[in-house]
Design an enzyme around this catalytic site. Structure first.
Site, mmCIF file in Angstrom:
data_model
loop_
_atom_site.group_PDB
_atom_site.id
_atom_site.type_symbol
_atom_site.label_atom_id
_atom_site.label_comp_id
_atom_site.label_asym_id
_atom_site.label_seq_id
_atom_site.Cartn_x
_atom_site.Cartn_y
_atom_site.Cartn_z
ATOM 1 N N CYS A 88 -57.328 33.665 -3.726
ATOM 2 C CA CYS A 88 -56.011 33.627 -3.094
ATOM 3 C C CYS A 88 -55.651 32.183 -2.799
ATOM 4 O O CYS A 88 -56.494 31.421 -2.306
ATOM 5 C CB CYS A 88 -56.036 34.447 -1.804
ATOM 6 S SG CYS A 88 -54.456 34.529 -0.948
ATOM 7 N N HIS A 130 -52.217 42.843 -4.911
ATOM 8 C CA HIS A 130 -52.631 41.739 -4.044
ATOM 9 C C HIS A 130 -51.422 41.168 -3.302
ATOM 10 O O HIS A 130 -51.472 40.959 -2.083
ATOM 11 C CB HIS A 130 -53.310 40.662 -4.904
ATOM 12 C CG HIS A 130 -53.746 39.441 -4.173
ATOM 13 N ND1 HIS A 130 -55.065 39.112 -3.991
ATOM 14 C CD2 HIS A 130 -53.043 38.440 -3.583
ATOM 15 C CE1 HIS A 130 -55.151 37.971 -3.321
ATOM 16 N NE2 HIS A 130 -53.929 37.542 -3.067
ATOM 17 N N GLU A 131 -50.339 40.919 -4.032
ATOM 18 C CA GLU A 131 -49.147 40.328 -3.406
ATOM 19 C C GLU A 131 -48.468 41.310 -2.454
ATOM 20 O O GLU A 131 -47.998 40.915 -1.383
ATOM 21 C CB GLU A 131 -48.172 39.815 -4.467
ATOM 22 C CG GLU A 131 -48.728 38.727 -5.373
ATOM 23 C CD GLU A 131 -49.415 37.578 -4.647
ATOM 24 O OE1 GLU A 131 -49.013 37.226 -3.518
ATOM 25 O OE2 GLU A 131 -50.376 37.026 -5.216
ATOM 26 N N HIS A 134 -50.072 41.276 0.862
ATOM 27 C CA HIS A 134 -49.644 40.157 1.714
ATOM 28 C C HIS A 134 -48.445 40.540 2.579
ATOM 29 O O HIS A 134 -48.321 40.079 3.714
ATOM 30 C CB HIS A 134 -49.258 38.940 0.864
ATOM 31 C CG HIS A 134 -50.394 38.030 0.527
ATOM 32 N ND1 HIS A 134 -51.092 37.317 1.470
ATOM 33 C CD2 HIS A 134 -50.944 37.702 -0.672
ATOM 34 C CE1 HIS A 134 -52.026 36.588 0.872
ATOM 35 N NE2 HIS A 134 -51.964 36.811 -0.431
#
EC number: 3.5.1.88
Length: 155
Positions: A88, A130-131, A134
């Site tokens: 990351c 993954h994004e 966030h």
């Protein structure tokens, strides 16, 4: 368009939940442009608005097949599971193996407000998940099953 500083582990904004974009304006277009510029400069394969200090549900991803911009993205279907390596931009030097859905369908809006539905697998699916994490204040270190490099200070 501008390159922004990427927030790093320990910044409380990375743990906040982002707010949906209610109206797509020139400011949202500018945010998309800034995210892409910052991601490519880093370089990375994805970036979420909270990583540059903006708590809006906006992400960009490019795993080598062209830029994907999504506003208010959500995973609407997921199947299978693959464990793969992740890192990351907000946690430099750390890498770990993370289980993710092998195939996902993600729905969001493009910069013109049109609904996009993307079916993704492999690295593309991993980067999208993954994004999107966030946007909910979730970091990959929260899901690591095995560390590949230096372990960061926060778990």
């Amino acid at each position: 368009m501008a390159i922004h500083k990427i927030l790093t582990l320990g910044d409380p904004l990375l743990r906040e939940k982002s707010q949906p974009v209610r109206k797509i304006t020139s400011n949202v277009w500018k945010l998309l442009d800034n995210l892409a510029d910052t991601m490519y400069d880093a370089p990375g394969v994805g970036l979420a608005a909270p990583q540059i200090g903006v708590l809006k549900r906006v992400i960009v991803v490019d795993v080598g097949e062209g830029l994907t911009e999504l506003i208010n993205p959500e995973v609407i279907a997921a199947s299978g599971e693959e464990v793969g390596a992740e890192g990351c931009l907000s946690i430099p030097g750390a890498q770990g193996e993370v289980p993710r859905a092998a195939v996902v369908t993600v729905r969001g809006l493009d910069r013109h407000g049109r609904v996009r539905e993307i079916r993704a697998e492999g690295l593309y699916a991993r980067a999208l998940q993954h994004e999107i994490d966030h946007l909910d204040g979730i970091l990959f270190i929260d899901k690591v099953v095995r560390w590949l490099e230096n372990q960061p200070g926060e778990r």
